[in-house]
Write a protein that holds these residues in place. Structure first.
Motif, PDB file in Angstrom:
ATOM      1  N   THR A 125      -1.863  -0.205  14.415  1.00  0.00           N
ATOM      2  CA  THR A 125      -2.187   0.690  13.295  1.00  0.00           C
ATOM      3  C   THR A 125      -3.645   0.559  12.859  1.00  0.00           C
ATOM      4  OG1 THR A 125      -1.403  -1.017  11.778  1.00  0.00           O
ATOM      5  CG2 THR A 125       0.164   0.734  12.359  1.00  0.00           C
TER       6      THR A 125
ATOM      7  N   ASN B  92      -0.660  -4.450  13.332  1.00  0.00           N
ATOM      8  CA  ASN B  92      -1.912  -4.395  14.089  1.00  0.00           C
ATOM      9  C   ASN B  92      -1.663  -4.556  15.579  1.00  0.00           C
ATOM     10  OD1 ASN B  92      -4.310  -3.918  12.720  1.00  0.00           O
ATOM     11  ND2 ASN B  92      -4.291  -5.949  11.786  1.00  0.00           N
TER      12      ASN B  92
ATOM     13  N   GLY C 288       3.685 -12.337  11.313  1.00  0.00           N
ATOM     14  CA  GLY C 288       4.819 -12.352  12.240  1.00  0.00           C
ATOM     15  C   GLY C 288       6.169 -12.064  11.620  1.00  0.00           C
TER      16      GLY C 288
ATOM     17  N   ILE D 162       4.085  -5.855   9.321  1.00  0.00           N
ATOM     18  CA  ILE D 162       4.263  -7.239   9.763  1.00  0.00           C
ATOM     19  C   ILE D 162       3.182  -8.082   9.094  1.00  0.00           C
ATOM     20  CG2 ILE D 162       4.051  -8.800  11.748  1.00  0.00           C
ATOM     21  CD1 ILE D 162       6.658  -7.320  11.853  1.00  0.00           C
TER      22      ILE D 162
ATOM     23  N   THR E 274       5.401  -1.718  10.909  1.00  0.00           N
ATOM     24  CA  THR E 274       4.050  -1.333  11.325  1.00  0.00           C
ATOM     25  C   THR E 274       3.224  -2.600  11.481  1.00  0.00           C
ATOM     26  OG1 THR E 274       2.903  -1.102   9.194  1.00  0.00           O
ATOM     27  CG2 THR E 274       4.300   0.746   9.872  1.00  0.00           C
TER      28      THR E 274
ATOM     29  N   THR F 250       2.717   2.256   6.675  1.00  0.00           N
ATOM     30  CA  THR F 250       4.167   2.136   6.462  1.00  0.00           C
ATOM     31  C   THR F 250       4.665   3.285   5.588  1.00  0.00           C
ATOM     32  OG1 THR F 250       3.792  -0.254   6.500  1.00  0.00           O
ATOM     33  CG2 THR F 250       5.981   0.481   5.837  1.00  0.00           C
TER      34      THR F 250
ATOM     35  N   ARG G 150       0.855  -1.197   0.000  1.00  0.00           N
ATOM     36  CA  ARG G 150       0.000   0.000   0.000  1.00  0.00           C
ATOM     37  C   ARG G 150       0.889   1.243   0.000  1.00  0.00           C
ATOM     38  NH1 ARG G 150      -5.046  -1.005   3.932  1.00  0.00           N
ATOM     39  NH2 ARG G 150      -3.511  -0.782   5.616  1.00  0.00           N
TER      40      ARG G 150
HETATM   41  C1  LIG Z   1      -1.405 -10.574   4.866  1.00  0.00           C
HETATM   42  C2  LIG Z   1      -1.384  -9.765   6.151  1.00  0.00           C
HETATM   43  C3  LIG Z   1      -0.845 -10.339   7.283  1.00  0.00           C
HETATM   44  C4  LIG Z   1      -0.776  -9.612   8.474  1.00  0.00           C
HETATM   45  N1  LIG Z   1      -0.210 -10.187   9.579  1.00  0.00           N
HETATM   46  C5  LIG Z   1      -0.090  -9.471  10.711  1.00  0.00           C
HETATM   47  C6  LIG Z   1       0.540 -10.039  11.867  1.00  0.00           C
HETATM   48  O1  LIG Z   1       0.984 -11.174  11.867  1.00  0.00           O
HETATM   49  N2  LIG Z   1       0.628  -9.270  12.967  1.00  0.00           N
HETATM   50  C7  LIG Z   1       0.165  -7.985  13.019  1.00  0.00           C
HETATM   51  O2  LIG Z   1       0.305  -7.336  14.056  1.00  0.00           O
HETATM   52  N3  LIG Z   1      -0.428  -7.408  11.933  1.00  0.00           N
HETATM   53  C8  LIG Z   1      -0.556  -8.127  10.794  1.00  0.00           C
HETATM   54  N4  LIG Z   1      -1.125  -7.555   9.682  1.00  0.00           N
HETATM   55  C9  LIG Z   1      -1.554  -6.134   9.754  1.00  0.00           C
HETATM   56  C10 LIG Z   1      -0.537  -5.169   9.163  1.00  0.00           C
HETATM   57  O3  LIG Z   1       0.776  -5.469   9.609  1.00  0.00           O
HETATM   58  C11 LIG Z   1      -0.843  -3.736   9.593  1.00  0.00           C
HETATM   59  O4  LIG Z   1      -2.169  -3.410   9.268  1.00  0.00           O
HETATM   60  C12 LIG Z   1       0.137  -2.776   8.930  1.00  0.00           C
HETATM   61  O5  LIG Z   1       0.192  -1.558   9.649  1.00  0.00           O
HETATM   62  C13 LIG Z   1      -0.265  -2.505   7.497  1.00  0.00           C
HETATM   63  O6  LIG Z   1       0.653  -1.630   6.917  1.00  0.00           O
HETATM   64  P1  LIG Z   1       0.219  -0.720   5.667  1.00  0.00           P
HETATM   65  O7  LIG Z   1      -0.906   0.138   6.152  1.00  0.00           O
HETATM   66  O8  LIG Z   1       1.422   0.028   5.322  1.00  0.00           O
HETATM   67  O9  LIG Z   1      -0.207  -1.665   4.596  1.00  0.00           O
HETATM   68  C14 LIG Z   1      -1.253  -8.277   8.516  1.00  0.00           C
HETATM   69  C15 LIG Z   1      -1.819  -7.724   7.347  1.00  0.00           C
HETATM   70  C16 LIG Z   1      -1.892  -8.457   6.188  1.00  0.00           C
HETATM   71  C17 LIG Z   1      -2.506  -7.849   4.953  1.00  0.00           C
END
Ligand SMILES: Cc1cc2nc3c(=O)[nH]c(=O)nc-3n(C[C@H](O)[C@H](O)[C@H](O)COP(=O)(O)O)c2cc1C
Length: 212
Positions: free
Chosen positions: A167, A131, A91, A88, A129, A16, A11
């Protein structure tokens, strides 16, 4: 002073990327020349094990695979600072970031004695970054973050990690099957904590680019 900024999120304008754009502003605030690259715009894979970088007489610290990443690897080795961001995913960093780490690290690694061919110095900042809230990051992801940081030690500079936690993944949670997330909480974090995260990213950009 040249600072390369790599977005390892697919994205281009979300968490990020927002952090990385602040880091870029920080770098430019102290006069650095910057280059910002969305890794997902490039066509590449992880290491293909062609072993061209290990052939006798081969130029060191060069990935010889002909795709979009090899010229970026050349520019990283020639830069003063690198700031790389990744969400992330399950993990870990994204597959794009992992592919870059394989290629960057492997072409600098001697298979004669496992020493490092790279003799320059590039300071590295890693922005993750996720969740997960900070407590879960500390519990479950910090070790992985340390491993990612370790893989950039081959660049011989300082390394640091900043974890941007909890986030806002989507702007309207009511439109998704994401009942595990509390939208009010996520929006409160976005309003109160995220501006502080952005400030930290700005400072990282400035610090790694020669500022205070
Ligand atoms: C395929 C996928 C897997 C993810 N796995 C995790 C995870 O294991 N742990 C976590 O905290 N967030 C996880 N997330 C959430 C993203 O890390 C989080 O929303 C991040 O800030 C997204 O960054 P962006 O807004 O730059 O795309 C995942 C998101 C996606 C799409």
């Amino acid at each position: 002073m040249k600072t390369i900024i790599l977005n390892g999120s697919p994205r281009k304008n979300r968490n990020t990327a927002m952090m990385l754009k602040e880091a870029r502003k920080g770098a430019e605030s102290v006069g650095a020349e910057t280059e910002y690259i969305d890794l997902f715009d490039l066509s590449y894979t992880g290491c293909r094990s062609c072993l061209a970088c290990k052939r006798k007489g081969a130029e060191r610290c060069r990935c010889f695979w002909k795709d979009d990443l090899s010229p970026v690897i050349d520019r990283i080795f020639a830069a003063d600072a690198l700031i790389i961001g990744s969400p992330i995913y399950l993990g870990d960093v994204t597959s794009q970031v992992h592919g870059l780490i394989e290629r960057l690290h492997f072409c600098a690694l001697s298979y004669d004695d496992y020493s490092n061919y790279f003799t320059g110095k590039v300071d590295v900042g890693i922005i993750l970054t996720m969740n997960a809230p900070k407590t879960y990051y500390d519990l479950a992801y910090k070790k992985k973050a340390g491993e990612i940081e370790q893989s950039f030690k081959a660049l011989n500079g300082s390394t640091e990690v900043y974890a941007c936690c909890d986030t806002l993944q989507v702007s309207d949670y009511s439109r998704y099957n994401m009942a595990d997330f509390n939208e009010d909480h996520k929006k409160a974090v976005r309003e109160k904590q995220f501006p502080l995260d952005l400030e930290k990213a700005f400072q990282m950009g400035a610090r790694l680019s020669g500022g205070k």
